[in-house]
Design an enzyme around this catalytic site. Structure first.
Site, PDB file in Angstrom:
ATOM      1  N   HIS A   1      36.725  29.896  34.800  1.00  0.00           N
ATOM      2  CA  HIS A   1      35.300  29.561  34.766  1.00  0.00           C
ATOM      3  C   HIS A   1      35.130  28.380  33.798  1.00  0.00           C
ATOM      4  O   HIS A   1      35.900  28.256  32.832  1.00  0.00           O
ATOM      5  CB  HIS A   1      34.555  30.788  34.242  1.00  0.00           C
ATOM      6  CG  HIS A   1      33.068  30.728  34.278  1.00  0.00           C
ATOM      7  ND1 HIS A   1      32.333  30.065  33.330  1.00  0.00           N
ATOM      8  CD2 HIS A   1      32.168  31.272  35.133  1.00  0.00           C
ATOM      9  CE1 HIS A   1      31.041  30.211  33.599  1.00  0.00           C
ATOM     10  NE2 HIS A   1      30.918  30.938  34.687  1.00  0.00           N
TER      11      HIS A   1
ATOM     12  N   ASP B   1      39.555  36.452  29.099  1.00  0.00           N
ATOM     13  CA  ASP B   1      38.155  36.393  29.509  1.00  0.00           C
ATOM     14  C   ASP B   1      37.928  37.575  30.457  1.00  0.00           C
ATOM     15  O   ASP B   1      38.340  37.546  31.616  1.00  0.00           O
ATOM     16  CB  ASP B   1      37.908  35.037  30.202  1.00  0.00           C
ATOM     17  CG  ASP B   1      36.578  34.995  30.936  1.00  0.00           C
ATOM     18  OD1 ASP B   1      35.883  36.021  31.013  1.00  0.00           O
ATOM     19  OD2 ASP B   1      36.242  33.911  31.471  1.00  0.00           O
TER      20      ASP B   1
ATOM     21  N   GLN C   1      34.599  39.410  34.228  1.00  0.00           N
ATOM     22  CA  GLN C   1      34.548  40.019  35.567  1.00  0.00           C
ATOM     23  C   GLN C   1      35.443  41.251  35.686  1.00  0.00           C
ATOM     24  O   GLN C   1      35.527  41.843  36.764  1.00  0.00           O
ATOM     25  CB  GLN C   1      34.961  38.989  36.634  1.00  0.00           C
ATOM     26  CG  GLN C   1      34.062  37.777  36.706  1.00  0.00           C
ATOM     27  CD  GLN C   1      32.639  38.103  37.133  1.00  0.00           C
ATOM     28  OE1 GLN C   1      32.355  39.168  37.678  1.00  0.00           O
ATOM     29  NE2 GLN C   1      31.724  37.187  36.888  1.00  0.00           N
TER      30      GLN C   1
ATOM     31  N   CYS D   1      30.706  27.752  38.897  1.00  0.00           N
ATOM     32  CA  CYS D   1      31.173  27.261  37.587  1.00  0.00           C
ATOM     33  C   CYS D   1      32.696  27.210  37.549  1.00  0.00           C
ATOM     34  O   CYS D   1      33.317  27.561  36.528  1.00  0.00           O
ATOM     35  CB  CYS D   1      30.651  28.125  36.437  1.00  0.00           C
ATOM     36  SG  CYS D   1      28.875  28.130  36.305  1.00  0.00           S
TER      37      CYS D   1
ATOM     38  N   LYS E   1      26.692  41.418  32.697  1.00  0.00           N
ATOM     39  CA  LYS E   1      27.482  41.687  33.908  1.00  0.00           C
ATOM     40  C   LYS E   1      27.947  43.142  33.935  1.00  0.00           C
ATOM     41  O   LYS E   1      28.514  43.619  34.905  1.00  0.00           O
ATOM     42  CB  LYS E   1      28.702  40.765  33.954  1.00  0.00           C
ATOM     43  CG  LYS E   1      28.321  39.290  34.055  1.00  0.00           C
ATOM     44  CD  LYS E   1      29.538  38.408  34.111  1.00  0.00           C
ATOM     45  CE  LYS E   1      29.232  36.965  33.827  1.00  0.00           C
ATOM     46  NZ  LYS E   1      28.585  36.245  34.927  1.00  0.00           N
TER      47      LYS E   1
END
Ligand code: PLP
Length: 402
Positions: free
Chosen positions: A119, A196, A199, A360, A222
């Protein structure tokens, strides 16, 4: 499933006269009533600044704020509460590490290693650091299915590599990366790894000690929590050695005009009044997730992804972008001869919310030779019926663009 859906009031509405089908969960997830109520309760009953007041309300707010830190610690299976920092989201978490860890350690000729599927928030902060320091951003390649090429990745780990930073799960492809193996490869060379997890955390349990990663970033919004709040996990020894990210109130032990002594962890990294309500809302989201049956949830999400993949793959002119063997939560696709924005607009008229664009992740789009994709992203409250509605909607797109 019906009971779970009832926990999310927003899902009960119609859009253009059709039942809302919300398939944009990777952008932000909807909030259960428990989270909305926790925010209202906080503002109605407990609102006060934390860590400073000696009065009842401040004590209650402080306790709820710090209890959430312990909930996040348990959620990630971190060793200590002080390894959990509250930030605005994944973006701020990565910027914090690039600044506080990266600036003192990355110099001319050094390298930062990321992957093709990042991202922008895991590209740009490192690019800025590399530009400032005369360092080099290296990018590990992926195959046509959207899987990281592990051998190529390992070849890029060298004496100049100062940090690896990569997604646990790709937001544009859904690929799940083998973080444990990656951490092993990096640690063999004494290179720390930032993961990261924006997600990943919404879809499966994360255990930072089992992964042995050095930093882990996630976004509350999220994860069925409020916007404006996120988490950075960092190993205590690393956080101890890092300078503060921002200066201000709460991050100090004492201040004179000559010198400031910084507060201990985690407060050293939480300058100013934080998003107290956001933290408390995030705590309510974690409680809500903990109340769900984990295995049933995982099976349901796996089944949804499988159904979405089959449904879309069976439609003529549809190509799925990202076919990794290990995937979660996301189906990106293109329809031959139709711009993804047109797909998004037609689906919107059917009450179906998807994302269309570069997600993104422009360099990733370039890797696949497309300017954009349409993306359906799933959450625990989605149903087979909603996936069927998506399939019918995409068939309508084909009728409009023959
Ligand atoms: C993989 C990934 N990383 C980072 C981010 C940035 O998260 P936020 O905007 O919440 O800071 C996102 C958001 O879409 C994401 O999907």
């Amino acid at each position: 499933m019906e009971r779970i859906r009832e926990d999310f009031p927003i899902l009960a509405q119609t859009v253009f006269g059709k039942p809302l089908v919300y398939l944009d969960n990777a952008a932000t997830a909807q909030k259960p009533r428990a989270v909305i109520d926790a925010l209202t309760r906080y503002y109605a009953l407990d609102n006060a600044n934390i860590h400073r007041g000696l009065h009842q309300l401040s004590e209650r707010s402080t306790a709820a704020y710090e209890e959430t830190r312990a909930k996040v610690r348990r959620f990630l299976n971190a060793a200590e509460d002080r390894e959990i920092l509250f930030v605005r989201g994944t973006t701020e978490a990565i910027n914090l590490v690039a600044s506080s860890y990266g600036r003192p350690r990355v110099g001319r000729g050094d390298e930062v290693l990321i992957t093709t599927m990042e991202h922008h928030s895991n590209i740009v902060p490192w690019q800025m650091l590399c530009e400032e320091k005369g360092a080099r951003l290296r990018v590990a390649p992926i195959n046509d299915d959207g899987e990281l090429l592990l051998d190529e990745f390992e070849k890029l780990l060298g004496p100049a590599t100062r940090i690896v930073s990569m997604a646990h799960v790709s937001n544009a492809l859904g690929t799940v990366n083998p973080i444990r193996r990656i951490v092993e490869m990096a640690h063999r060379r004494n290179i720390p790894v930032l993961v990261d997890g924006a997600q990943a955390a919404p879809h499966f349990p994360v255990d930072v000690r089992a992964l042995d990663c050095d930093f882990y970033a996630l976004s509350g919004h999220k994860l069925f929590g409020p916007t404006g709040i996120g988490v950075l996990y960092g190993k205590a020894a690393l956080l101890e050695a890092m300078p503060p990210y921002q200066g201000g109130g709460d991050m100090i032990a004492s201040v004179t005009f000559e010198k400031t002594i910084y507060n201990r962890l985690p407060h050293k990294f939480e300058a100013g009044t934080p998003d107290i309500a956001g933290v408390i809302g995030l705590g309510a989201a974690l409680d809500y997730l903990a109340s769900l049956e984990t295995e049933g949830r995982a099976a349901h999400e796996e089944d949804l992804l499988d159904h979405a993949t089959r449904t879309l793959a069976a439609i003529p002119r549809v190509r799925i972008v990202g076919r990794a063997k290990q995937k979660t939560g996301v189906v990106s696709f293109i329809v031959e001869g139709v711009h993804p924005h047109d797909i998004g607009t037609i689906l919107d008229r059917e009450g179906i919310a998807i994302r269309a664009g570069h997600h993104c992740a422009q360099p990733l789009m370039e890797r696949f030779g497309v300017p954009a994709t349409a993306r359906a992203s799933l959450a625990l409250y989605n149903t087979h019926r909603e996936i069927d509605a998506l399939g019918s909607g995409v068939r309508k797109v084909l009728e409009v663009f023959r």
